[in-house]
Design a protein around this motif. Structure first.
Motif, PDB file in Angstrom:
ATOM      1  N   TYR A  45     -22.784 -21.284 -69.418  1.00  9.22           N
ATOM      2  CA  TYR A  45     -22.687 -22.632 -68.866  1.00  9.22           C
ATOM      3  C   TYR A  45     -23.912 -22.886 -68.013  1.00  9.22           C
ATOM      4  O   TYR A  45     -24.580 -21.950 -67.570  1.00  9.22           O
ATOM      5  CB  TYR A  45     -21.398 -22.841 -68.060  1.00  9.22           C
ATOM      6  N   GLU A  46     -24.214 -24.147 -67.818  1.00 10.26           N
ATOM      7  CA  GLU A  46     -25.346 -24.537 -66.979  1.00 10.26           C
ATOM      8  C   GLU A  46     -25.089 -25.924 -66.420  1.00 10.26           C
ATOM      9  O   GLU A  46     -24.262 -26.670 -66.929  1.00 10.26           O
ATOM     10  CB  GLU A  46     -26.653 -24.501 -67.769  1.00 10.26           C
ATOM     11  N   SER A  47     -25.804 -26.221 -65.393  1.00 11.05           N
ATOM     12  CA  SER A  47     -25.690 -27.530 -64.755  1.00 11.05           C
ATOM     13  C   SER A  47     -26.817 -28.433 -65.254  1.00 11.05           C
ATOM     14  O   SER A  47     -27.940 -27.984 -65.445  1.00 11.05           O
ATOM     15  CB  SER A  47     -25.793 -27.356 -63.238  1.00 11.05           C
ATOM     16  N   TRP A  72     -21.041 -26.474 -71.096  1.00 10.58           N
ATOM     17  CA  TRP A  72     -20.569 -25.178 -71.603  1.00 10.58           C
ATOM     18  C   TRP A  72     -21.042 -25.031 -73.034  1.00 10.58           C
ATOM     19  O   TRP A  72     -20.875 -25.938 -73.843  1.00 10.58           O
ATOM     20  CB  TRP A  72     -19.044 -25.114 -71.515  1.00 10.58           C
ATOM     21  N   ARG A 108     -15.833 -21.023 -61.992  1.00 13.09           N
ATOM     22  CA  ARG A 108     -16.558 -21.131 -63.261  1.00 13.09           C
ATOM     23  C   ARG A 108     -16.806 -19.763 -63.878  1.00 13.09           C
ATOM     24  O   ARG A 108     -16.705 -19.595 -65.091  1.00 13.09           O
ATOM     25  CB  ARG A 108     -17.877 -21.870 -63.061  1.00 13.09           C
ATOM     26  N   ASN A 117     -16.573 -29.037 -70.628  1.00 15.61           N
ATOM     27  CA  ASN A 117     -15.720 -28.218 -69.763  1.00 15.61           C
ATOM     28  C   ASN A 117     -15.214 -27.009 -70.551  1.00 15.61           C
ATOM     29  O   ASN A 117     -15.250 -27.004 -71.787  1.00 15.61           O
ATOM     30  CB  ASN A 117     -14.563 -29.051 -69.186  1.00 15.61           C
ATOM     31  N   TRP A 163     -21.623 -30.073 -65.534  1.00 16.67           N
ATOM     32  CA  TRP A 163     -21.679 -28.753 -66.161  1.00 16.67           C
ATOM     33  C   TRP A 163     -21.581 -28.880 -67.674  1.00 16.67           C
ATOM     34  O   TRP A 163     -20.788 -29.654 -68.191  1.00 16.67           O
ATOM     35  CB  TRP A 163     -20.559 -27.869 -65.634  1.00 16.67           C
TER      36      TRP A 163
END
Length: 90
Positions: free
Chosen positions: A33-35, A42, A15, A67, A40
């Motif tokens: 990006y983050e969860s 973006w 990533r 993504n 995920w």
């Protein structure tokens, strides 16, 4: 020198490599990006204020995609919109 750069690149997770490519390709955008609970996310936002003309032409002040490939595709599209709007003024 080159071996140090290569070693640093290889030390990054997938990533973070994707993030690095996006940031190098689109330096005028703030990209992260983050969860979340669905996976995920973006994100990208231009590092400048979009003009009313750019917004009217379809430029977006914030992009959110699931993504990095989808984000890159949209960043490419946004670049075309912004470039066309900017070139019309000159």
């Amino acid at each position: 020198m080159a071996s140090t750069v290569i070693a640093a690149w290889l030390a990054l997770g997938m990533r973070d490599r994707q993030l690095a490519v996006l940031r190098l390709t689109y330096p005028q955008w703030t990209i992260s990006y983050e969860s979340d609970s669905n996976g995920w996310i973006w994100r990208a936002a231009p590092s400048w204020r979009l003009s009313a003309e750019m917004l009217a032409a379809g430029a977006q002040p914030r992009l959110v995609r699931g993504n990095p490939v989808a984000l890159m595709a949209e960043l490419s599209h946004q670049t075309v919109i912004i470039r066309n709007t900017t070139h019309r003024r000159t």
